[in-house]
Write a protein that holds these residues in place. Structure first.
Motif, PDB file in Angstrom:
ATOM      1  N   PHE A  90      -6.934   5.836  -1.311  1.00 33.37           N
ATOM      2  CA  PHE A  90      -6.429   4.713  -2.096  1.00 33.37           C
ATOM      3  C   PHE A  90      -5.252   5.177  -2.941  1.00 33.37           C
ATOM      4  CE2 PHE A  90      -8.919   1.106  -1.318  1.00 33.37           C
ATOM      5  CZ  PHE A  90     -10.217   1.498  -1.036  1.00 33.37           C
ATOM      6  N   LYS A  91      -4.212   4.352  -2.976  1.00 32.87           N
ATOM      7  CA  LYS A  91      -3.012   4.688  -3.739  1.00 32.87           C
ATOM      8  C   LYS A  91      -3.012   3.873  -5.029  1.00 32.87           C
ATOM      9  CE  LYS A  91      -0.576   5.632   0.535  1.00 32.87           C
ATOM     10  NZ  LYS A  91      -1.830   5.617   1.297  1.00 32.87           N
ATOM     11  N   ARG A  92      -2.922   4.526  -6.138  1.00 31.68           N
ATOM     12  CA  ARG A  92      -3.004   3.851  -7.431  1.00 31.68           C
ATOM     13  C   ARG A  92      -1.723   3.091  -7.725  1.00 31.68           C
ATOM     14  NH1 ARG A  92      -5.387   7.102 -12.333  1.00 31.68           N
ATOM     15  NH2 ARG A  92      -7.214   6.579 -11.105  1.00 31.68           N
ATOM     16  N   LEU A  93      -1.852   1.884  -8.131  1.00 27.62           N
ATOM     17  CA  LEU A  93      -0.721   1.066  -8.537  1.00 27.62           C
ATOM     18  C   LEU A  93      -0.494   1.236 -10.037  1.00 27.62           C
ATOM     19  CD1 LEU A  93      -1.383  -2.268  -6.637  1.00 27.62           C
ATOM     20  CD2 LEU A  93       0.304  -0.539  -6.109  1.00 27.62           C
ATOM     21  N   LEU A  94       0.617   1.844 -10.373  1.00 23.15           N
ATOM     22  CA  LEU A  94       0.962   1.970 -11.783  1.00 23.15           C
ATOM     23  C   LEU A  94       2.095   0.989 -12.071  1.00 23.15           C
ATOM     24  CD1 LEU A  94       0.781   5.847 -12.002  1.00 23.15           C
ATOM     25  CD2 LEU A  94      -0.986   4.203 -12.582  1.00 23.15           C
ATOM     26  N   GLY A  95       3.243   1.465 -12.544  1.00 20.07           N
ATOM     27  CA  GLY A  95       4.391   0.596 -12.722  1.00 20.07           C
ATOM     28  C   GLY A  95       4.073  -0.626 -13.558  1.00 20.07           C
ATOM     29  N   SER A  96       4.449  -1.789 -13.069  1.00 17.28           N
ATOM     30  CA  SER A  96       4.345  -3.008 -13.857  1.00 17.28           C
ATOM     31  C   SER A  96       2.907  -3.421 -14.114  1.00 17.28           C
ATOM     32  CB  SER A  96       5.095  -4.143 -13.146  1.00 17.28           C
ATOM     33  OG  SER A  96       4.534  -4.364 -11.864  1.00 17.28           O
ATOM     34  N   LEU A  97       1.966  -2.978 -13.278  1.00 15.48           N
ATOM     35  CA  LEU A  97       0.575  -3.395 -13.460  1.00 15.48           C
ATOM     36  C   LEU A  97      -0.184  -2.489 -14.420  1.00 15.48           C
ATOM     37  CD1 LEU A  97      -0.465  -4.448  -9.844  1.00 15.48           C
ATOM     38  CD2 LEU A  97       0.639  -5.785 -11.636  1.00 15.48           C
ATOM     39  N   GLY A  98       0.306  -1.282 -14.632  1.00 14.52           N
ATOM     40  CA  GLY A  98      -0.309  -0.401 -15.614  1.00 14.52           C
ATOM     41  C   GLY A  98      -1.488   0.382 -15.086  1.00 14.52           C
ATOM     42  N   VAL A  99      -1.864   1.411 -15.843  1.00 17.09           N
ATOM     43  CA  VAL A  99      -3.021   2.237 -15.489  1.00 17.09           C
ATOM     44  C   VAL A  99      -4.285   1.398 -15.563  1.00 17.09           C
ATOM     45  CG1 VAL A  99      -4.352   4.285 -16.135  1.00 17.09           C
ATOM     46  CG2 VAL A  99      -1.855   4.298 -16.348  1.00 17.09           C
TER      47      VAL A  99
ATOM     48  N   GLU B 199      -2.753 -13.022  -7.296  1.00 15.46           N
ATOM     49  CA  GLU B 199      -1.964 -14.204  -6.947  1.00 15.46           C
ATOM     50  C   GLU B 199      -1.552 -14.198  -5.476  1.00 15.46           C
ATOM     51  OE1 GLU B 199       1.232 -14.231  -9.704  1.00 15.46           O
ATOM     52  OE2 GLU B 199      -0.071 -14.615 -11.442  1.00 15.46           O
ATOM     53  N   HIS B 200      -1.054 -13.066  -5.004  1.00 14.43           N
ATOM     54  CA  HIS B 200      -0.791 -12.973  -3.568  1.00 14.43           C
ATOM     55  C   HIS B 200      -0.734 -11.519  -3.130  1.00 14.43           C
ATOM     56  CE1 HIS B 200       3.631 -12.876  -4.818  1.00 14.43           C
ATOM     57  NE2 HIS B 200       3.512 -11.799  -4.072  1.00 14.43           N
ATOM     58  N   VAL B 201      -1.029 -11.330  -1.843  1.00 13.77           N
ATOM     59  CA  VAL B 201      -0.899 -10.042  -1.171  1.00 13.77           C
ATOM     60  C   VAL B 201       0.154 -10.246  -0.087  1.00 13.77           C
ATOM     61  CG1 VAL B 201      -2.045  -8.229   0.142  1.00 13.77           C
ATOM     62  CG2 VAL B 201      -3.328  -9.515  -1.595  1.00 13.77           C
ATOM     63  N   THR B 202       1.229  -9.482  -0.153  1.00 17.01           N
ATOM     64  CA  THR B 202       2.370  -9.695   0.738  1.00 17.01           C
ATOM     65  C   THR B 202       2.695  -8.411   1.491  1.00 17.01           C
ATOM     66  OG1 THR B 202       3.285 -11.348  -0.769  1.00 17.01           O
ATOM     67  CG2 THR B 202       4.799 -10.386   0.825  1.00 17.01           C
ATOM     68  N   LEU B 203       3.040  -8.567   2.756  1.00 15.90           N
ATOM     69  CA  LEU B 203       3.469  -7.447   3.589  1.00 15.90           C
ATOM     70  C   LEU B 203       4.953  -7.586   3.887  1.00 15.90           C
ATOM     71  CD1 LEU B 203       0.549  -7.283   6.196  1.00 15.90           C
ATOM     72  CD2 LEU B 203       0.765  -6.013   4.040  1.00 15.90           C
ATOM     73  N   ASP B 204       5.709  -6.533   3.628  1.00 14.26           N
ATOM     74  CA  ASP B 204       7.125  -6.473   3.979  1.00 14.26           C
ATOM     75  C   ASP B 204       7.306  -5.531   5.166  1.00 14.26           C
ATOM     76  OD1 ASP B 204       7.836  -8.121   1.900  1.00 14.26           O
ATOM     77  OD2 ASP B 204       8.417  -6.479   0.562  1.00 14.26           O
ATOM     78  N   LEU B 205       8.113  -5.944   6.135  1.00 17.37           N
ATOM     79  CA  LEU B 205       8.534  -5.042   7.198  1.00 17.37           C
ATOM     80  C   LEU B 205       9.844  -4.408   6.762  1.00 17.37           C
ATOM     81  CD1 LEU B 205       7.818  -7.183  10.397  1.00 17.37           C
ATOM     82  CD2 LEU B 205       6.287  -5.637   9.164  1.00 17.37           C
ATOM     83  N   VAL B 206       9.876  -3.082   6.742  1.00 13.77           N
ATOM     84  CA  VAL B 206      10.997  -2.341   6.178  1.00 13.77           C
ATOM     85  C   VAL B 206      11.560  -1.393   7.235  1.00 13.77           C
ATOM     86  CG1 VAL B 206      11.742  -0.912   4.232  1.00 13.77           C
ATOM     87  CG2 VAL B 206       9.767  -2.413   3.966  1.00 13.77           C
ATOM     88  N   ALA B 207      12.878  -1.275   7.279  1.00 15.09           N
ATOM     89  CA  ALA B 207      13.538  -0.372   8.224  1.00 15.09           C
ATOM     90  C   ALA B 207      14.551   0.494   7.493  1.00 15.09           C
ATOM     91  CB  ALA B 207      14.239  -1.168   9.320  1.00 15.09           C
ATOM     92  N   ARG B 208      14.691   1.715   7.953  1.00 14.90           N
ATOM     93  CA  ARG B 208      15.763   2.578   7.459  1.00 14.90           C
ATOM     94  C   ARG B 208      17.006   2.302   8.292  1.00 14.90           C
ATOM     95  NH1 ARG B 208      15.095   8.814   8.261  1.00 14.90           N
ATOM     96  NH2 ARG B 208      15.777   8.214  10.345  1.00 14.90           N
ATOM     97  N   VAL B 209      18.066   1.863   7.622  1.00 14.37           N
ATOM     98  CA  VAL B 209      19.253   1.369   8.308  1.00 14.37           C
ATOM     99  C   VAL B 209      20.482   2.115   7.803  1.00 14.37           C
ATOM    100  CG1 VAL B 209      20.693  -0.677   8.707  1.00 14.37           C
ATOM    101  CG2 VAL B 209      18.203  -0.905   8.625  1.00 14.37           C
TER     102      VAL B 209
ATOM    103  N   LEU C 142       1.507  -6.388  -4.227  1.00 20.47           N
ATOM    104  CA  LEU C 142       0.413  -7.088  -4.907  1.00 20.47           C
ATOM    105  C   LEU C 142       0.972  -7.791  -6.136  1.00 20.47           C
ATOM    106  CD1 LEU C 142      -2.636  -7.151  -4.228  1.00 20.47           C
ATOM    107  CD2 LEU C 142      -2.965  -5.428  -6.013  1.00 20.47           C
ATOM    108  N   ALA C 143       0.671  -9.081  -6.260  1.00 21.11           N
ATOM    109  CA  ALA C 143       1.090  -9.842  -7.441  1.00 21.11           C
ATOM    110  C   ALA C 143      -0.148 -10.171  -8.263  1.00 21.11           C
ATOM    111  CB  ALA C 143       1.804 -11.123  -7.038  1.00 21.11           C
ATOM    112  N   VAL C 144      -0.169  -9.674  -9.506  1.00 21.50           N
ATOM    113  CA  VAL C 144      -1.318  -9.839 -10.389  1.00 21.50           C
ATOM    114  C   VAL C 144      -0.813 -10.335 -11.736  1.00 21.50           C
ATOM    115  CG1 VAL C 144      -3.283  -8.725 -11.496  1.00 21.50           C
ATOM    116  CG2 VAL C 144      -2.541  -7.963  -9.227  1.00 21.50           C
ATOM    117  N   ALA C 145      -1.283 -11.493 -12.146  1.00 23.43           N
ATOM    118  CA  ALA C 145      -0.980 -12.024 -13.481  1.00 23.43           C
ATOM    119  C   ALA C 145       0.515 -12.039 -13.765  1.00 23.43           C
ATOM    120  CB  ALA C 145      -1.717 -11.209 -14.547  1.00 23.43           C
ATOM    121  N   GLY C 146       1.292 -12.503 -12.785  1.00 24.40           N
ATOM    122  CA  GLY C 146       2.725 -12.639 -12.981  1.00 24.40           C
ATOM    123  C   GLY C 146       3.528 -11.373 -12.770  1.00 24.40           C
ATOM    124  N   ALA C 147       2.860 -10.247 -12.555  1.00 26.31           N
ATOM    125  CA  ALA C 147       3.548  -8.980 -12.317  1.00 26.31           C
ATOM    126  C   ALA C 147       3.396  -8.587 -10.853  1.00 26.31           C
ATOM    127  CB  ALA C 147       2.973  -7.884 -13.214  1.00 26.31           C
ATOM    128  N   LYS C 148       4.445  -7.961 -10.291  1.00 29.90           N
ATOM    129  CA  LYS C 148       4.412  -7.522  -8.903  1.00 29.90           C
ATOM    130  C   LYS C 148       4.546  -6.013  -8.859  1.00 29.90           C
ATOM    131  CE  LYS C 148       6.595 -11.759  -7.183  1.00 29.90           C
ATOM    132  NZ  LYS C 148       7.756 -12.319  -6.443  1.00 29.90           N
TER     133      LYS C 148
END
Length: 329
Positions: free
Chosen positions: A3-12, A48-58, A122-128
């Motif tokens: 499991f990868k911990r989400l820090l950043g805008s969502l906090g510890v 609020e939502h779980v979103t998947l992005d397809l990403v490419a190195r270009v 992951l979008a939680v309480a207005g933060a992504k």
């Protein structure tokens, strides 16, 4: 995976996310399935939502030189609208359809040096928060494999593959970038061309094949590039070796009606821009060290040199560890 911990805008203490892709082979235009596993944090959270992005190195070529970055080329919301309790584990299954123009990353199990990823947001309480990023492996469509096999039978070998930012004029290209597969010619064509660059633009109805040859110059003439495109169906049954041989002959005989044009803004300095498809040459990046060669059993992909595989892995690792500069334009 861990499991990868989400820090950043969502906090510890926020939820953690792990995206697990199903191991089944994935093809352009095909289904990608798996599940996003969420583990609750130290308190209840409204997801609020779980979103998947397809990403490419270009790669992008411009007046200042060449640069590369991550480009989001599709986005899917696969869940949300629920409360995740503290310490709760919840699985969100998904089944999404890849764009038809999704680049091919491997052939016969060997990587081509193309790097794609699936990133979970992951979008939680207005933060992504951009969390998990997993490598995406894509194999060729049957008609793409057949065409590459034919090139191998004609003695062509794989030199490199990359993704170029820009648009090939005169085609139905949908994505903001295109894949180039660079091939060196076999003995039959080596006196006429230096290399061939191949681009597949797949769609629901079939495949556009953009073929460009860097032609050798004669004693009293300079070399130049010739570009032609062909259209085939997904279920076409042809003698592909003879078909591709005809394509190559047509390209070699073709005289481009246009000279080397000026670069288009935002496109490579060898990019196609928005001009006619008989226009400029599109460039290729450095070789990735894999090779496609014709053998008794048909086209085989080999790795040249003991350090090549490690180099590919290192580049993939660097991309997935440092994807903060991606573009979503």
């Amino acid at each position: 995976m861990v499991f990868k911990r989400l820090l950043g805008s969502l906090g510890v203490g926020a939820p953690t996310v792990d995206t697990v892709l199903d191991p089944a082979p994935v093809l352009p235009g095909g289904a990608l399935s798996g599940q996003v596993v969420l583990k609750g944090g130290q308190a209840d959270f409204d997801i609020e939502h779980v979103t998947l992005d397809l990403v490419a190195r270009v790669e992008a070529e411009h007046e200042e030189g060449e640069s590369e970055g991550a480009v989001v080329f599709d986005r899917f919301t696969v869940g949300g609208g629920f409360r995740l309790a503290a310490e709760e584990t919840r699985s969100v299954p998904f089944d999404i359809t890849l764009p038809w123009e999704t680049p091919v990353t491997e052939l016969y199990g060997q990587p081509l040096g193309i790097v794609l990823g699936v990133r979970t947001e992951l979008a939680v309480a207005g933060a992504k928060d951009k969390g998990d990023l997993d490598q995406l492996t894509v194999g060729p469509l049957p008609v793409q494999a057949a065409i590459l096999e034919a090139f191998g039978q004609l003695g062509f070998g794989f030199r490199s593959a990359d993704l170029e930012y820009g648009h090939i004029g005169g085609t139905g290209q949908q994505l903001p970038f295109y894949q180039e597969i660079e091939l060196h010619p076999g003995p039959r064509y080596a006196h006429q061309i230096n290399e061939v660059e191949l681009t597949f633009l797949a769609g629901p109805a079939g495949l556009e094949v953009v073929l460009e040859a860097d032609k050798r110059g004669g004693l009293f003439s300079s070399g130049h590039d010739a570009l032609t495109r062909f259209t085939v169906g997904h279920h076409d049954t042809r003698d592909w070796t003879s078909e591709v041989d005809g394509w190559i002959r047509r390209v070699v005989e073709h005289r481009s009606a246009y000279g080397h044009g000026a670069p288009s803004a935002g496109h490579g300095h060898h990019g196609h821009g928005d001009h006619h498809h008989d226009g400029d040459r599109h460039g290729s990046g450095p070789g990735m060290g894999t090779a496609i060669a014709a053998g008794a059993a048909g086209l085989a992909v080999g790795v040249v040199g003991g350090m090549v595989a490690a180099e590919v892995v290192d580049e993939v690792g660097d991309f997935f560890e440092g994807d903060d500069d991606e573009s979503e334009d």
